[in-house]
Design an enzyme around this catalytic site. Structure first.
Site, PDB file in Angstrom:
ATOM      1  N   ASP A  26      20.173   7.559  26.277  1.00 54.88           N
ATOM      2  CA  ASP A  26      20.425   6.217  25.730  1.00 54.88           C
ATOM      3  C   ASP A  26      21.823   5.750  26.136  1.00 54.88           C
ATOM      4  O   ASP A  26      22.206   4.618  25.878  1.00 54.88           O
ATOM      5  CB  ASP A  26      20.201   6.166  24.215  1.00 54.88           C
ATOM      6  CG  ASP A  26      21.129   7.093  23.439  1.00 54.88           C
ATOM      7  OD1 ASP A  26      21.829   7.920  24.058  1.00 54.88           O
ATOM      8  OD2 ASP A  26      21.141   7.001  22.196  1.00 54.88           O
ATOM      9  N   SER A  27      22.556   6.624  26.850  1.00 56.44           N
ATOM     10  CA  SER A  27      23.813   6.198  27.481  1.00 56.44           C
ATOM     11  C   SER A  27      23.533   5.095  28.497  1.00 56.44           C
ATOM     12  O   SER A  27      24.466   4.447  28.973  1.00 56.44           O
ATOM     13  CB  SER A  27      24.513   7.380  28.153  1.00 56.44           C
ATOM     14  OG  SER A  27      23.642   8.069  29.023  1.00 56.44           O
ATOM     15  N   ASP A  65      15.634  10.064  25.920  1.00 54.58           N
ATOM     16  CA  ASP A  65      16.334   9.963  24.636  1.00 54.58           C
ATOM     17  C   ASP A  65      15.563   9.059  23.691  1.00 54.58           C
ATOM     18  O   ASP A  65      15.049   8.016  24.119  1.00 54.58           O
ATOM     19  CB  ASP A  65      17.722   9.340  24.864  1.00 54.58           C
ATOM     20  CG  ASP A  65      18.840  10.256  24.436  1.00 54.58           C
ATOM     21  OD1 ASP A  65      18.614  11.142  23.593  1.00 54.58           O
ATOM     22  OD2 ASP A  65      19.953  10.088  24.976  1.00 54.58           O
ATOM     23  N   LYS A  94      14.535  13.735  23.541  1.00 52.05           N
ATOM     24  CA  LYS A  94      15.736  14.279  22.887  1.00 52.05           C
ATOM     25  C   LYS A  94      16.046  13.396  21.691  1.00 52.05           C
ATOM     26  O   LYS A  94      15.931  12.166  21.785  1.00 52.05           O
ATOM     27  CB  LYS A  94      16.925  14.290  23.847  1.00 52.05           C
ATOM     28  CG  LYS A  94      18.241  14.694  23.159  1.00 52.05           C
ATOM     29  CD  LYS A  94      19.348  14.991  24.136  1.00 52.05           C
ATOM     30  CE  LYS A  94      20.112  13.776  24.591  1.00 52.05           C
ATOM     31  NZ  LYS A  94      20.752  12.982  23.515  1.00 52.05           N
ATOM     32  N   GLU A  96      19.011  12.957  18.355  1.00 59.38           N
ATOM     33  CA  GLU A  96      20.318  13.371  17.844  1.00 59.38           C
ATOM     34  C   GLU A  96      20.221  13.788  16.380  1.00 59.38           C
ATOM     35  O   GLU A  96      19.711  13.029  15.550  1.00 59.38           O
ATOM     36  CB  GLU A  96      21.319  12.222  17.978  1.00 59.38           C
ATOM     37  CG  GLU A  96      21.594  11.830  19.415  1.00 59.38           C
ATOM     38  CD  GLU A  96      22.693  10.780  19.548  1.00 59.38           C
ATOM     39  OE1 GLU A  96      23.340  10.426  18.538  1.00 59.38           O
ATOM     40  OE2 GLU A  96      22.910  10.319  20.685  1.00 59.38           O
ATOM     41  N   GLU A 160      27.519  18.574  22.099  1.00 61.47           N
ATOM     42  CA  GLU A 160      28.415  17.572  22.692  1.00 61.47           C
ATOM     43  C   GLU A 160      29.757  17.550  21.977  1.00 61.47           C
ATOM     44  O   GLU A 160      29.815  17.455  20.740  1.00 61.47           O
ATOM     45  CB  GLU A 160      27.757  16.174  22.625  1.00 61.47           C
ATOM     46  CG  GLU A 160      28.655  15.079  23.200  1.00 61.47           C
ATOM     47  CD  GLU A 160      27.950  13.788  23.565  1.00 61.47           C
ATOM     48  OE1 GLU A 160      26.717  13.703  23.423  1.00 61.47           O
ATOM     49  OE2 GLU A 160      28.656  12.862  24.019  1.00 61.47           O
TER      50      GLU A 160
HETATM   51  O1  KIV Z   1      22.658   9.688  26.414  1.00 58.62           O
HETATM   52  C1  KIV Z   1      23.200  10.619  27.039  1.00 58.62           C
HETATM   53  O2  KIV Z   1      23.601  10.463  28.188  1.00 58.62           O
HETATM   54  C2  KIV Z   1      23.342  11.887  26.357  1.00 58.62           C
HETATM   55  C3  KIV Z   1      24.046  13.013  27.063  1.00 58.62           C
HETATM   56  C4  KIV Z   1      25.413  12.685  27.410  1.00 58.62           C
HETATM   57  C5  KIV Z   1      23.937  14.267  26.329  1.00 58.62           C
HETATM   58  O3  KIV Z   1      22.901  12.026  25.263  1.00 58.62           O
END
Ligand code: KIV
Length: 242
Positions: A26-27, A65, A94, A96, A160
């Site tokens: 989600d970055s 994510d 993934k 969080e 992280e």
């Molecule tokens: O969204 C992302 O890029 C991440 C990683 C940096 C672990 O969650």
């Protein structure tokens, strides 16, 4: 080793480089879409980027994510959103934090889950910024979260921005692999953001990363060369004509 990718060309480059796991993080929100953080990222945006990355990724495990708000409200919604990401092309998702019920239900539904603890960016308002988590006694709660995620059925967990010694301790305590970012050299694996590794963003790199290419400078130079070739008439030529 793992890297993020958000579209077909970046996923195909990571795949060709032999990366084991490609994360459609989600970055994408701050790295590609120009938001300040990951909080505005929607399921629709993730589905769009996951489908694009899938078309470029032929070999690596593709993990999507779950964006902010897609798994916290209820486990039914978490399962529906996880399945939607798999239908868009993800091999796993993934999420969080130690959302044990959501992780259990997703795994039960056939969606493998990668956990994520430490400085989980979707909670940066709770942390008061993007700060290292788990220093001193606070390390116990990060360890506990990682253990709960493991017990819930996750296949690995991202650590992280935690102290290296804590990452070492968590890695020793878990049977599933740990994947670090800003967590020192003792994790089982490492994940980094594509744009950080290739130097595609302006400004100084973060301490937890390394620029393996000064990509932005090189790309701006190439675009300047193109602009001046068009302006001085040296491109296009008859060779570029049909
Ligand atoms: O969204 C992302 O890029 C991440 C990683 C940096 C672990 O969650």
């Amino acid at each position: 080793m793992c890297v993020t990718a958000y579209d077909a060309p970046s996923a195909s480059m990571a795949d060709e480089a032999g990366v084991d796991l490609i994360l459609v993080g989600d970055s994408v929100g701050n790295v590609v879409l120009g938001y300040e953080d990951t909080l505005p990222v929607t399921m629709e945006q993730m589905l769009h980027h996951v489908a694009a990355a899938r078309r470029g990724c032929k070999r690596a495990l593709l993990v999507a994510d779950m964006p902010f708000g897609s798994f916290q409200v209820g486990t039914d919604e978490a399962v529906a959103n996880g399945i939607a990401l798999v239908k868009a092309g993800a091999d796993a998702v993934k999420l969080e934090g130690p959302w044990e019920d959501a992780i259990r239900r997703l795994v039960q539904a056939g969606v493998p889950v990668l956990g994520h603890v430490g400085m989980t960016p979707q909670s940066h308002h709770v942390f008061g910024g993007f700060k290292v988590q788990g220093r001193g006694e606070a390390g116990e709660s990060v360890l506990d979260a990682a253990k709960r995620i493991e017990r819930s059925g996750a296949f690995a967990v991202v650590l992280e921005l935690v102290p290296a010694e804590l990452a070492k301790k968590i890695t020793a305590a878990l049977t599933i692999p740990t994947i670090g970012i800003g967590a020192g050299p003792h994790c089982d694996g490492e994940v980094q953001v594509f744009h950080d590794l290739l130097g595609l963003l302006p400004g100084e790199p973060f301490r937890h990363t390394r620029r393996f290419l000064d990509g932005r400078t090189k790309m701006v130079e190439a675009l300047k060369a193109y602009a001046s070739a068009v302006r001085d008439g040296s491109f296009p030529t008859d060779e570029n004509a049909f």
